[in-house]
Design an enzyme around this catalytic site. Structure first.
Site, PDB file in Angstrom:
ATOM      1  N   PRO A   1       0.814  -1.211   0.000  1.00 44.12           N
ATOM      2  CA  PRO A   1       0.000   0.000   0.000  1.00 44.12           C
ATOM      3  C   PRO A   1       0.849   1.263   0.000  1.00 44.12           C
ATOM      4  O   PRO A   1       2.078   1.210   0.054  1.00 44.12           O
ATOM      5  CB  PRO A   1      -0.769  -0.129   1.315  1.00 44.12           C
ATOM      6  CG  PRO A   1       0.239  -0.766   2.227  1.00 44.12           C
ATOM      7  CD  PRO A   1       1.039  -1.730   1.370  1.00 44.12           C
TER       8      PRO A   1
ATOM      9  N   THR B   1       4.090  -2.044  -6.523  1.00 44.64           N
ATOM     10  CA  THR B   1       3.994  -0.906  -5.620  1.00 44.64           C
ATOM     11  C   THR B   1       2.667  -0.181  -5.813  1.00 44.64           C
ATOM     12  O   THR B   1       2.000  -0.321  -6.839  1.00 44.64           O
ATOM     13  CB  THR B   1       5.148   0.069  -5.870  1.00 44.64           C
ATOM     14  OG1 THR B   1       5.188   0.404  -7.271  1.00 44.64           O
ATOM     15  CG2 THR B   1       6.480  -0.556  -5.483  1.00 44.64           C
ATOM     16  N   ALA B   2       2.300   0.625  -4.835  1.00 47.20           N
ATOM     17  CA  ALA B   2       1.110   1.471  -4.960  1.00 47.20           C
ATOM     18  C   ALA B   2       1.387   2.575  -5.967  1.00 47.20           C
ATOM     19  O   ALA B   2       2.487   3.140  -5.995  1.00 47.20           O
ATOM     20  CB  ALA B   2       0.749   2.072  -3.604  1.00 47.20           C
ATOM     21  N   GLU B   3       0.392   2.897  -6.773  1.00 46.06           N
ATOM     22  CA  GLU B   3       0.598   3.921  -7.802  1.00 46.06           C
ATOM     23  C   GLU B   3       0.826   5.304  -7.204  1.00 46.06           C
ATOM     24  O   GLU B   3       1.427   6.170  -7.848  1.00 46.06           O
ATOM     25  CB  GLU B   3      -0.591   3.958  -8.762  1.00 46.06           C
ATOM     26  CG  GLU B   3      -1.933   4.262  -8.135  1.00 46.06           C
ATOM     27  CD  GLU B   3      -2.703   3.009  -7.760  1.00 46.06           C
ATOM     28  OE1 GLU B   3      -3.939   3.080  -7.718  1.00 46.06           O
ATOM     29  OE2 GLU B   3      -2.057   1.968  -7.501  1.00 46.06           O
TER      30      GLU B   3
ATOM     31  N   GLY C   1      -3.925  -1.198 -10.008  1.00 47.89           N
ATOM     32  CA  GLY C   1      -4.536  -2.446  -9.586  1.00 47.89           C
ATOM     33  C   GLY C   1      -5.266  -3.215 -10.669  1.00 47.89           C
ATOM     34  O   GLY C   1      -5.037  -4.422 -10.841  1.00 47.89           O
TER      35      GLY C   1
ATOM     36  N   GLU D   1      -3.730  -8.377   4.685  1.00 46.99           N
ATOM     37  CA  GLU D   1      -3.762  -7.434   5.812  1.00 46.99           C
ATOM     38  C   GLU D   1      -4.600  -6.265   5.345  1.00 46.99           C
ATOM     39  O   GLU D   1      -4.178  -5.494   4.483  1.00 46.99           O
ATOM     40  CB  GLU D   1      -2.341  -7.021   6.207  1.00 46.99           C
ATOM     41  CG  GLU D   1      -2.265  -6.398   7.588  1.00 46.99           C
ATOM     42  CD  GLU D   1      -2.365  -4.891   7.544  1.00 46.99           C
ATOM     43  OE1 GLU D   1      -3.489  -4.384   7.804  1.00 46.99           O
ATOM     44  OE2 GLU D   1      -1.370  -4.230   7.239  1.00 46.99           O
TER      45      GLU D   1
ATOM     46  N   CYS E   1      -3.862   1.534   9.073  1.00 44.76           N
ATOM     47  CA  CYS E   1      -4.922   0.525   9.092  1.00 44.76           C
ATOM     48  C   CYS E   1      -5.338   0.194  10.515  1.00 44.76           C
ATOM     49  O   CYS E   1      -6.489  -0.177  10.759  1.00 44.76           O
ATOM     50  CB  CYS E   1      -4.461  -0.733   8.369  1.00 44.76           C
ATOM     51  SG  CYS E   1      -2.904  -1.399   8.982  1.00 44.76           S
TER      52      CYS E   1
ATOM     53  N   GLN F   1      -7.995  10.621  -1.557  1.00 46.26           N
ATOM     54  CA  GLN F   1      -8.057  10.418  -0.118  1.00 46.26           C
ATOM     55  C   GLN F   1      -8.498  11.693   0.588  1.00 46.26           C
ATOM     56  O   GLN F   1      -9.296  11.663   1.533  1.00 46.26           O
ATOM     57  CB  GLN F   1      -6.677   9.961   0.389  1.00 46.26           C
ATOM     58  CG  GLN F   1      -6.640   9.549   1.836  1.00 46.26           C
ATOM     59  CD  GLN F   1      -7.460   8.298   2.110  1.00 46.26           C
ATOM     60  OE1 GLN F   1      -7.827   7.576   1.191  1.00 46.26           O
ATOM     61  NE2 GLN F   1      -7.772   8.057   3.366  1.00 46.26           N
TER      62      GLN F   1
ATOM     63  N   GLU G   1     -10.448  14.144  -0.553  1.00 41.97           N
ATOM     64  CA  GLU G   1     -11.883  14.376  -0.739  1.00 41.97           C
ATOM     65  C   GLU G   1     -12.714  13.369   0.057  1.00 41.97           C
ATOM     66  O   GLU G   1     -13.775  13.708   0.597  1.00 41.97           O
ATOM     67  CB  GLU G   1     -12.244  14.297  -2.225  1.00 41.97           C
ATOM     68  CG  GLU G   1     -11.646  15.398  -3.076  1.00 41.97           C
ATOM     69  CD  GLU G   1     -12.183  16.783  -2.715  1.00 41.97           C
ATOM     70  OE1 GLU G   1     -13.245  16.860  -2.050  1.00 41.97           O
ATOM     71  OE2 GLU G   1     -11.541  17.778  -3.091  1.00 41.97           O
TER      72      GLU G   1
ATOM     73  N   PHE H   1      -9.514   6.702   7.465  1.00 42.97           N
ATOM     74  CA  PHE H   1      -8.114   6.774   7.041  1.00 42.97           C
ATOM     75  C   PHE H   1      -7.646   8.226   6.939  1.00 42.97           C
ATOM     76  O   PHE H   1      -7.019   8.636   5.960  1.00 42.97           O
ATOM     77  CB  PHE H   1      -7.922   6.059   5.701  1.00 42.97           C
ATOM     78  CG  PHE H   1      -6.769   5.081   5.704  1.00 42.97           C
ATOM     79  CD1 PHE H   1      -6.757   4.008   6.579  1.00 42.97           C
ATOM     80  CD2 PHE H   1      -5.702   5.228   4.837  1.00 42.97           C
ATOM     81  CE1 PHE H   1      -5.707   3.101   6.584  1.00 42.97           C
ATOM     82  CE2 PHE H   1      -4.638   4.336   4.839  1.00 42.97           C
ATOM     83  CZ  PHE H   1      -4.650   3.269   5.714  1.00 42.97           C
TER      84      PHE H   1
END
Length: 534
Positions: A200, A226-228, A258, A301, A335, A382, A384, A434
């Site tokens: 993540p 990897t996460a973009e 993804g 996870e 998380c 994230q 917004e 989050f």
């Protein structure tokens, strides 16, 4: 140190960032910062690092995506482009898996003496430690988290993880098992093969360590997506891994999205194992794709909505500080964040007032400015999403004590936000936000708060603040969570397993438990003729 602990870094270093008017020992100097609400936002500070690696790592080489496509990774402080990174898709996943398969089937890594693997992993840890400031700066720039947090907490965590798993490399072995009849029975613990791993954006390198460390210690090869939002730091440290002597093809890194790269990795028939950290919704897709392909085992996870329970006997000042850290650390992008703060009715009003005051003292600003506790959220989506939840909380009847809006006009900064009078059925009390949004709920009885804390689809972690040993013992057994912290929170160690109950995941990472994710157990039974003592 033989027993160096992540918790020592978190408990000593991070709280110093969260006391207004105190000194911060994170960073290269000693800095003083005031108790004003939030730092005035200025033009972004120029990061002390440049982007050197923006391509895919396949078979030991940095290469363009097969399609030639790139995508921008953005600076959360401004929304401006940091770099254009190669955008991998299914064809690149195929190339990476082929390289990993060849490295596993034909290469030296799984066959070399375990202590040789150990030496390479230790050399890698030394190199990352040597380049600590550079790696930390790139991590902070790409993710928006404070540089001081990266330099003094997260990169040392990463180094510690690889030293820990290097120590396990030559201690993996099977058993001899007594069995009925004239037979010799033993087990072999063998590397599982090609491990597909998806990490993540909230802790890019720490999650790299959680997954790559045990996989390599067991002798596997890896394809890591990897996460973009945060692709840069993994590419940088992968270069250091090859400097340490890692054979080509053992570690492959594909940056991408993804639905294209991630899904291709999950459904690939030549991948033997999957490990994913991210949202529960995406975790379900990962599990489905595995089931529809070759039934590769999956470690997940996933999300959390962890309770932090403040009992009536608690020292309120200490409880406020710990609850603040439990929620707001890493911009609330954890998380396991203590995102449901349950407070006993006898101390509720005092707690709310002090929690509000503490949030008002929280320093928010450029991650490269000394003394900042909080940087921007990772990206516009994230940002917004969090603001939408804040509006939902106000509209549903919760009391907005402080915060509730963006900070400044540039970048993805959000004011530290505190809600009181929160009810269990409100979205802000049920959903994983989050972000930097503390929700404070009132309780009366111990049995009541246990029932309410467990009334969640998640079960990743929980925290309890009490001076009563009986209460602590009751709570630790009654709470349905993979980790229960008593009078502490976010206390991590390379040796402590981590994972969730219910929809927070499957399996455990870190510690000896994580090795089982990357090993196959083979039973070998040999018939004995005329055994001397059977």
């Amino acid at each position: 140190m033989a027993a160096h602990r992540f918790s020592s870094l978190l408990s000593r270093s991070v709280p110093l960032l969260s006391r207004g008017g105190k000194q911060s020992y994170l960073g290269r100097g000693v800095y003083r910062y005031g108790t004003a609400a939030a730092a005035a936002l200025e033009e972004p500070i120029k990061p002390p690092v440049s982007v050197q690696y923006d391509k895919l790592l396949i078979n030991g080489q940095f290469v363009d995506a097969a399609s030639g496509k790139t995508f921008p990774t953005l600076d959360p402080r401004s929304g401006e482009v940091i770099a254009h990174v190669a955008e991998g898709d299914a064809e690149d996943i195929n190339r990476a898996v082929a390289a990993a398969r060849k490295a596993f089937d034909e290469g030296p890594w799984p066959k070399m003496p375990a202590y040789e693997r150990q030496k390479i992993m230790l050399r890698f840890a030394d190199l990352v430690e040597k380049h600590n400031d550079e790696v930390a700066a790139l991590e902070a720039w790409d993710s928006g988290k404070p540089y001081e947090q990266c330099a003094q907490v997260e990169i040392p965590m990463f180094v510690r993880l690889f030293r820990y798993y290097a120590g396990w490399a030559d201690k993996i072995h099977g058993l001899t098992i007594p069995a009925d009849g004239p037979h010799h029975v033993q087990t072999l613990h063998e590397p599982i093969g090609v491990a597909g791993q998806i990490i993540p954006w909230n802790f890019p390198l720490v999650m790299f360590g959680w997954k790559v460390g045990p996989a390599l210690a067991c002798g596997n090869s890896v394809v890591l997506k990897t996460a973009e939002q945060t692709p840069l730091s993994a590419l940088l440290v992968s270069k250091l891994f090859h400097e340490a002597g890692l054979p080509e093809g053992v570690l492959n890194i594909v940056s991408g999205f993804g639905p294209t790269a991630g899904a291709a990795l999950c459904r690939h028939m030549d991948v033997d194992k999957l490990a994913f950290t991210g949202s529960t919704e995406t975790g379900k897709i990962v599990l489905e794709l595995s089931a529809k392909s070759n039934l590769k085992p999956v470690t997940l996870e996933l999300g959390g909505k962890s309770p932090f329970i403040v009992c009536e006997d608690a020292d309120v000042d200490k409880a406020v500080e710990l609850a603040h850290f439990a929620l707001f650390f890493n911009q609330g992008q954890c998380c396991c964040a203590g995102s449901r703060t349950f407070v006993h009715e006898k101390v509720y009003d005092e707690f709310v007032e002090k929690a509000k005051a503490r949030a008002l003292k929280r320093t928010v600003g450029d991650p490269f400015k000394a003394g900042m506790e909080q940087g921007p959220q990772v990206d516009a989506d994230q940002f917004e999403k969090i603001l939408k939840y804040i509006r939902s909380g106000a509209e549903s009847g919760a009391t907005l004590e402080t915060g509730g809006d963006r900070l400044g006009t540039k970048g993805y900064y959000i004011q530290p936000t505190v809600f009181s009078d929160v009810k269990d059925d409100m979205l802000i009390a049920k959903d994983e936000i989050f972000g930097p949004v503390q929700t404070i709920l009132k309780f009366k009885e111990l049995d009541e708060v246990i029932r309410r804390a467990n009334n969640s689809s998640y079960g990743l972690a929980a925290g309890v603040f009490t001076q009563n040993l009986d209460t602590a013992n009751t709570m630790m057994r009654a709470l349905r969570a993979g980790t229960v912290w008593i009078n502490c929170f976010d206390t991590f160690d390379a040796a402590i397993p981590f994972g969730g109950y219910k929809m927070s995941g499957i399996g455990r990472e870190k510690g000896e438990y994580s090795l089982k994710n990357y090993l196959q157990v083979k039973a070998v039974v040999t018939a004995l003729k005329n055994p001397a003592w059977l």
